[in-house]
Design a protein around this motif. Sequence first.
Motif, PDB file in Angstrom:
ATOM      1  N   LYS A  27       0.885  -1.259   0.050  1.00 19.18           N
ATOM      2  CA  LYS A  27       0.012  -0.088   0.057  1.00 19.18           C
ATOM      3  C   LYS A  27       1.048   1.086   0.095  1.00 19.18           C
ATOM      4  CE  LYS A  27      -3.551   1.394   2.579  1.00 19.18           C
ATOM      5  NZ  LYS A  27      -3.598   2.494   3.269  1.00 19.18           N
TER       6      LYS A  27
ATOM      7  N   GLN B  58       3.739   9.215  -0.356  1.00 23.33           N
ATOM      8  CA  GLN B  58       3.714   8.642  -1.590  1.00 23.33           C
ATOM      9  C   GLN B  58       2.378   9.101  -2.463  1.00 23.33           C
ATOM     10  OE1 GLN B  58       4.561   4.402  -1.061  1.00 23.33           O
ATOM     11  NE2 GLN B  58       6.413   4.699  -2.360  1.00 23.33           N
TER      12      GLN B  58
ATOM     13  N   GLY C  17      15.360   4.770   0.057  1.00 24.49           N
ATOM     14  CA  GLY C  17      14.300   3.744   0.500  1.00 24.49           C
ATOM     15  C   GLY C  17      12.721   4.260   0.907  1.00 24.49           C
TER      16      GLY C  17
ATOM     17  N   LYS D 127      10.593   6.178  -4.154  1.00 22.05           N
ATOM     18  CA  LYS D 127      10.442   7.008  -5.338  1.00 22.05           C
ATOM     19  C   LYS D 127      10.303   6.497  -6.388  1.00 22.05           C
ATOM     20  CE  LYS D 127      14.717   9.052  -4.321  1.00 22.05           C
ATOM     21  NZ  LYS D 127      14.984   8.241  -2.903  1.00 22.05           N
ATOM     22  N   THR D 128      10.665   5.397  -6.717  1.00 21.89           N
ATOM     23  CA  THR D 128      10.329   4.731  -7.909  1.00 21.89           C
ATOM     24  C   THR D 128       8.912   4.357  -8.162  1.00 21.89           C
ATOM     25  OG1 THR D 128      12.385   3.321  -7.372  1.00 21.89           O
ATOM     26  CG2 THR D 128      11.393   2.618  -9.544  1.00 21.89           C
TER      27      THR D 128
ATOM     28  N   ARG E 228       9.099  -0.590   8.487  1.00 18.34           N
ATOM     29  CA  ARG E 228      10.715  -0.414   8.270  1.00 18.34           C
ATOM     30  C   ARG E 228      11.253  -0.262   9.692  1.00 18.34           C
ATOM     31  NH1 ARG E 228       9.800  -2.057   3.637  1.00 18.34           N
ATOM     32  NH2 ARG E 228      10.597  -0.961   1.838  1.00 18.34           N
TER      33      ARG E 228
ATOM     34  N   ARG F 230      15.499  -1.883   2.635  1.00 22.41           N
ATOM     35  CA  ARG F 230      14.472  -2.261   1.731  1.00 22.41           C
ATOM     36  C   ARG F 230      13.581  -3.352   2.016  1.00 22.41           C
ATOM     37  NH1 ARG F 230      15.710   0.753  -2.787  1.00 22.41           N
ATOM     38  NH2 ARG F 230      16.771   2.369  -1.652  1.00 22.41           N
TER      39      ARG F 230
END
Length: 724
Positions: free
Chosen positions: A276, A281, A307, A310-311, A481, A618
């Motif tokens: 999610k 984001q 981490g 952004k991708t 994380r 990650r």
Amino acid sequence: MKQALAVIPATLLSDIFRLTPLQKAGLTKLGIASADDLLHYFPTRYTSIAEIKNIANLLKGETVTIYGHIVSSKTAKGFRSKIPMTEAVIEDATGRIKCVWFHQAYISKMLVPEMMVKLSGHVEERNGALYLANPELVRTNELPLDTSGTLFKRDQNETVFYPVYSETKSVTSRFIYHHIQKLFSKGVLEDIVDPIPEEILSRYHLPTLRAALVWIHAPEKEWDAQAARKRFAFEEVFMIQLARQRERALTKEHSGFKIVPDQTALEKFTARFPFKPTSSQTRALLEIFSDFKKGIPMARLLEGDVGSGKTFVAAVSAYATAMSAPSDNKFGNLQVAYMAPTEILAEQHFKSFIEYFHGTNIEIGLLTGSGAKKFPSKTDPGGATKVSKTQLLKWVSEGKLPILIGTHALIQKSVQFKNLGLAIVDEQHRFGTMQRGKLVKKDASLPHLLSMTATPIPRTLALTIYGNLDLTLLDEMPSGRLPIKTELVTKSNRRIMEEHMRAEIKSGRQAYVICPRIDEPDPEKELALQAKSVTAEAKRIAEDIFPEFSVGILHGKMKPDEKEWVMEEFKKGAIHILVATSVIEVGVNVPNATMIAIEGAERFGLAQLHQLRGRVIRSNHQAYCYILTDSSSEVSQKRLKALATAKNGFELAELDLTLRGAGELGGGKQWGISDLGMEAIKNIKMVEAARTEASRIIAEDPELSKYPLLRDSVDKNHRGTHWE
Ligand code: ADP
Ligand code: MG
């Protein structure tokens, strides 16, 4: 001493002075051609004039500067050696001393009795008498600076500052000083015009250009030099701000593609991801889409710690773009260019995009220095095939390939998008001068620009260099994380670290070991460099420490397909420990790798160490970062300890700025800022002042037509230093 016709600042030095070829070459090397260039060649520091000695007080072995006049001079031959030389006697108010120039008989021709000179050299002794050996000689009769102190009103207690310039062979600090003084006496300042409006100067109590030039090169007191430096630092930051804000204002005048994403399609697309999105984001995407809808080209920087995901933001933006047709629908759908600084990273993005876009009908190309690929492949619908570059570029220029991922290769002339709607630049700080206009045909609309960076830089620097971009922060990590455990490892607890790594690898995790070098140093050449090398360390680890595990190597000198193969093996888990240089620093994403040991850590900047550490956050496994150093320097220890306590990259960047100075931010040069300009970067008030003034001027006059001097200055010095 005014002359009939003052020297104009733009005049070439070679038209003013007689220069030897060596001096010309030296000046060129320093980037100095005109009188103006020389005036803007600033001292790197000042020495106190107190270092100047009276002849009576000289001691054997000292390096000194004296002022005096010539009593006599002659050529001579060495007593035994028969070396030709000049001998002269110099006198000041306190005494006399002999000066000897070996091999330089010609000097005697230049010396006439009573000539005022300044000499700097080493005091030697022969037969009980002191002399100066091969001193540097400057005539000072045209200089205000002499033993009677006409320039510097010296009283006993005041220290006076004397400029020191960085030199090259054949162009010494003295040469520069001397020639600047000559320019002053030739009236060069008469034609100097100040580009900064007077009201701004007076608002911030800054000296005029003319005063500042005198003060920086010939300060009467320390305060003068400081005021002058402050002015030039302000000027530099102000000019950069002006240039960036003008870019931004002018970009907004361009038409851009209006993209209005289809909400249902977007939701379906984001549902494909195995996670999610974080609320950061989601917010970032809202900001991007709100720009997309405006019909002017977006210029946005997405700044998020390593981490932070952004991708994902890039992929959803790319999807929205690739699904849209330009409003007149003449060309077919819009295209996306996604640029990464290294092949490894471009390849990785390509692979992620294959996963994300699988089954969407959106084709994706990869273009790097080593070749071209396309997804989906004809034979294997879930994978990619190699294609010829020519074929790929043809699809791109016909508008048939919606997404092209690649390295610098994307900005070659041969790559011409038919219909580029969005340019994404990953790790944008790694790219130099570029204009997004380069990616498209001449009169095509400007694509939207999404720049992404994880480089934590201090706020003052960001305000300055990103003045042309709107900022979106990803200030949140994906949920679950765990903070990385960072530990400083010394020789004595190295074994504990190794045992811990062994246990973790046995339980299924993987590790990076980072070394500062690729090969063992050539013992002849680089005795001083004791840094560990990748190849030697990999051997040691594989043979002596972890014989039960498989160890791989990765560094920048390997061939692209070797690198790709190693990354592939590491991703698959076939390699347990990857010994690498900092090539893995940017963006590499292997979630199962949860440990990173960094050898010779003191050699890296804090921001870079933070980037490296980011490789292991990650996934939701506990991650570990081991900082290994043999350096016991206090600053080094303090910096490295900060790494263990700092909460994020920004804190670290601020810390590096204070502990090691601006140089550690990769040097001002990386950002197109001089060392002097970086002084301003340490000063938030000054940066904010420059920004306020620049915004005010640009808001009222974006083309700077009322400020021709500012416009010229901006055009000359601050164009294209950044994505625009
Ligand atoms: P960076 O911002 O450093 O470029 P990446 O985009 O490489 O980070 O993302 C790091 C990792 O986190 C990737 O494995 C990615 O799939 C994963 N990720 C991204 N967003 C989320 C999220 N919202 N929840 C969980 N994992 C995520
Ligand atoms: Mg990334």
